[in-house]
Scaffold this motif. Sequence first.
Motif, PDB file in Angstrom:
ATOM      1  N   LEU A   6      -8.127   3.901   1.014  1.00 52.08           N
ATOM      2  CA  LEU A   6      -7.119   4.675   0.277  1.00 52.08           C
ATOM      3  C   LEU A   6      -7.119   4.301  -1.210  1.00 52.08           C
ATOM      4  O   LEU A   6      -6.935   5.161  -2.078  1.00 52.08           O
ATOM      5  CB  LEU A   6      -5.727   4.464   0.895  1.00 52.08           C
ATOM      6  N   CYS A   7      -7.349   3.021  -1.509  1.00 55.40           N
ATOM      7  CA  CYS A   7      -7.439   2.597  -2.921  1.00 55.40           C
ATOM      8  C   CYS A   7      -8.572   3.350  -3.626  1.00 55.40           C
ATOM      9  O   CYS A   7      -8.460   3.709  -4.792  1.00 55.40           O
ATOM     10  CB  CYS A   7      -7.713   1.099  -3.029  1.00 55.40           C
ATOM     11  N   ALA A  31      -5.979  12.288   1.441  1.00 57.65           N
ATOM     12  CA  ALA A  31      -5.316  11.045   1.021  1.00 57.65           C
ATOM     13  C   ALA A  31      -3.864  10.999   1.488  1.00 57.65           C
ATOM     14  O   ALA A  31      -3.355   9.929   1.839  1.00 57.65           O
ATOM     15  CB  ALA A  31      -5.394  10.901  -0.501  1.00 57.65           C
ATOM     16  N   ALA A  32      -3.217  12.155   1.536  1.00 60.26           N
ATOM     17  CA  ALA A  32      -1.807  12.174   1.957  1.00 60.26           C
ATOM     18  C   ALA A  32      -1.683  11.705   3.409  1.00 60.26           C
ATOM     19  O   ALA A  32      -0.792  10.911   3.751  1.00 60.26           O
ATOM     20  CB  ALA A  32      -1.214  13.571   1.792  1.00 60.26           C
ATOM     21  N   SER A  80      -0.088   6.096  -3.405  1.00 61.06           N
ATOM     22  CA  SER A  80      -0.213   7.502  -3.829  1.00 61.06           C
ATOM     23  C   SER A  80       0.620   7.802  -5.072  1.00 61.06           C
ATOM     24  O   SER A  80       0.329   8.755  -5.792  1.00 61.06           O
ATOM     25  CB  SER A  80       0.147   8.462  -2.679  1.00 61.06           C
ATOM     26  N   ARG A  81       1.626   6.978  -5.330  1.00 61.32           N
ATOM     27  CA  ARG A  81       2.375   7.167  -6.572  1.00 61.32           C
ATOM     28  C   ARG A  81       1.779   6.349  -7.714  1.00 61.32           C
ATOM     29  O   ARG A  81       1.817   6.747  -8.870  1.00 61.32           O
ATOM     30  CB  ARG A  81       3.837   6.720  -6.382  1.00 61.32           C
ATOM     31  N   GLU A 103       0.818  -1.202   0.000  1.00 59.52           N
ATOM     32  CA  GLU A 103       0.000   0.000   0.000  1.00 59.52           C
ATOM     33  C   GLU A 103       0.857   1.259   0.000  1.00 59.52           C
ATOM     34  O   GLU A 103       0.359   2.348  -0.311  1.00 59.52           O
ATOM     35  CB  GLU A 103      -0.957   0.003   1.203  1.00 59.52           C
ATOM     36  N   TRP A 141      -7.841   7.801  -3.275  1.00 57.01           N
ATOM     37  CA  TRP A 141      -6.482   8.328  -3.381  1.00 57.01           C
ATOM     38  C   TRP A 141      -6.442   9.746  -3.949  1.00 57.01           C
ATOM     39  O   TRP A 141      -5.498  10.495  -3.703  1.00 57.01           O
ATOM     40  CB  TRP A 141      -5.620   7.403  -4.251  1.00 57.01           C
ATOM     41  N   ALA A 142      -7.503  10.150  -4.698  1.00 57.03           N
ATOM     42  CA  ALA A 142      -7.486  11.483  -5.312  1.00 57.03           C
ATOM     43  C   ALA A 142      -8.215  12.515  -4.452  1.00 57.03           C
ATOM     44  O   ALA A 142      -8.272  13.688  -4.807  1.00 57.03           O
ATOM     45  CB  ALA A 142      -8.113  11.419  -6.701  1.00 57.03           C
ATOM     46  N   GLN A 176      -2.368   8.006   3.556  1.00 56.12           N
ATOM     47  CA  GLN A 176      -1.178   7.257   3.109  1.00 56.12           C
ATOM     48  C   GLN A 176      -0.172   7.143   4.251  1.00 56.12           C
ATOM     49  O   GLN A 176       0.367   6.066   4.508  1.00 56.12           O
ATOM     50  CB  GLN A 176      -0.547   7.969   1.898  1.00 56.12           C
TER      51      GLN A 176
END
Lengths: 305, 305
Positions: free
Chosen positions: A225-226, A234-235, A200-201, A196, A229-230, A238
């Motif tokens: 998070l999947c 989300a940061a 984010s990348r 996971e 993520w946008a 992560q």
Amino acid sequence: MAPPRLSGAFAPAVTPFTPGLDIDFEAYAAHCLWLQRHGAGLAIFGTNSEANSLSLAERMMLLDRLGGRGIDFARTLPGTGCSALPDTVALSRHALLHGCAGVLVLPPFFYKGVSDDGLFAYYSEVIERVGDANLRLFLYHIPAFSGVPISLGLIERLAKRYPEQLAGVKDSNGDWGNIEAMLRNFPQLSIFPASESFLSRAMPLGAAGCISATINVNPAAISSLCANWAEQGAALAQQQVDRVRQIFQRYPMIAALKWAISHYRDQRQWQIQRPPLSPLSAQQQASLLAELEAAGFAMPALDTP
Amino acid sequence: MAPPRLSGAFAPAVTPFTPGLDIDFEAYAAHCLWLQRHGAGLAIFGTNSEANSLSLAERMMLLDRLGGRGIDFARTLPGTGCSALPDTVALSRHALLHGCAGVLVLPPFFYKGVSDDGLFAYYSEVIERVGDANLRLFLYHIPAFSGVPISLGLIERLAKRYPEQLAGVKDSNGDWGNIEAMLRNFPQLSIFPASESFLSRAMPLGAAGCISATINVNPAAISSLCANWAEQGAALAQQQVDRVRQIFQRYPMIAALKWAISHYRDQRQWQIQRPPLSPLSAQQQASLLAELEAAGFAMPALDTP
């Protein structure tokens, strides 16, 4: 109708054993259902499942019995790769019979230094012998265990020859450069990093999600998070999943996951592994628990809705 | 009564396949009988047999059917090591049921970096679950393929705990220092180097013989050297077997052995390998043949008495 493209967080569900080293099916099924209720798909029979310590008959029995327990096979991706071609074909056919979304196929992992021609022939035989237009095959790149890497060239050849059946790749090598190359070169495939920490990348480049050991203990946060993520936040999400993962990564992964499940569920059978794997030492257990508590980690109870 | 201690040259018999990749049993049985008539014992289901490309059912079927063909199981040492404990136990029990002299057991070869404690637990479970005083277990040290070395410390612990059942070791690592250490440390065990090239050094230190790929094509000379290493002419015999081995070692071993058998017997099924292994290229075939002819190599015909 072709199965829909898979996406999200898939857990390589760990396997509980009785003191006599038999599979504890009730505890296993309850864990799979719990993972599913917390948003995870099931990549059962993976490396972290000790799948290669189970016999063919045991793997088939587990899938057969899960069918009666409300598992959503449309979001189940069993590992079916063995070292012998007939075994891989038998397990893949069996998974398809149950309507599984796809199969995650290790390369044959006894012989080393085999050519891409040999691996192309192997995967071709699997696909041809299964002989089902609905087969969705995912390649499993995990050279640290298999000793047999899946090269970009091999993926390209298989994707060209089997555009319907070759559905994706799980990359467990942990090398971002290779994951990025897969995402850029094969936009038609579902690429699953095995951690996971890459979400984010990888998601902005079109990753399908992740298939990760720690989904076994942290399914809701990683599934979320999947999906998000946008979104804003989300940061931070992560960072939070990374923090949990980094703790588990400091220990033998399978033993640590199973010990944590055993502890939080108060079910001793989760501590048992089939040899050659060993449980955590008492010192490792204490240290893992201290780290998890310091991080404020908690596992939702088995009966949470 | 305990089985007698094994000694001599044991062939990891190679496996012929039909164009459809099924086992060609008739050609296989004829090869095993030919090896036996030329003095070799049978270490069937070894690395060179493509055993890990065969299913459990196929291995059992081969042993069952060989029983009807006059194979001397008292000089047969099948490989029974799989990555899953229940499979290793099932194959070992089956071999014992047929009265095989012993079983040659790979370590579980999917997980890497496992501890000696984990391997000790694994082999202990195999021995305890087979549960037969007549079991003679040989450890198989072949880290280049298994990725899991068998340490001297592990051998010592197992030999101490199971003085009856732990019968020997096959060392395929090709490192003389390790072979010599085994011979000096464990005089009670049958130590088999995996190459006839070690015979003149290993036999005076008490080696049991060798289990070597090239016995498949050169059984009589290697068996004779195992028996007559102390006789006059042994140095020349060693040079002769070395010369043949060195030729085969310049090619992918299994493919080269099978191509040579195919050529000298004019039986095309010997050229077929199960994926991921590949046959020799046309250029390799021509070059191997030229080298074998230059060395004056010949294989006795299948029907030589």
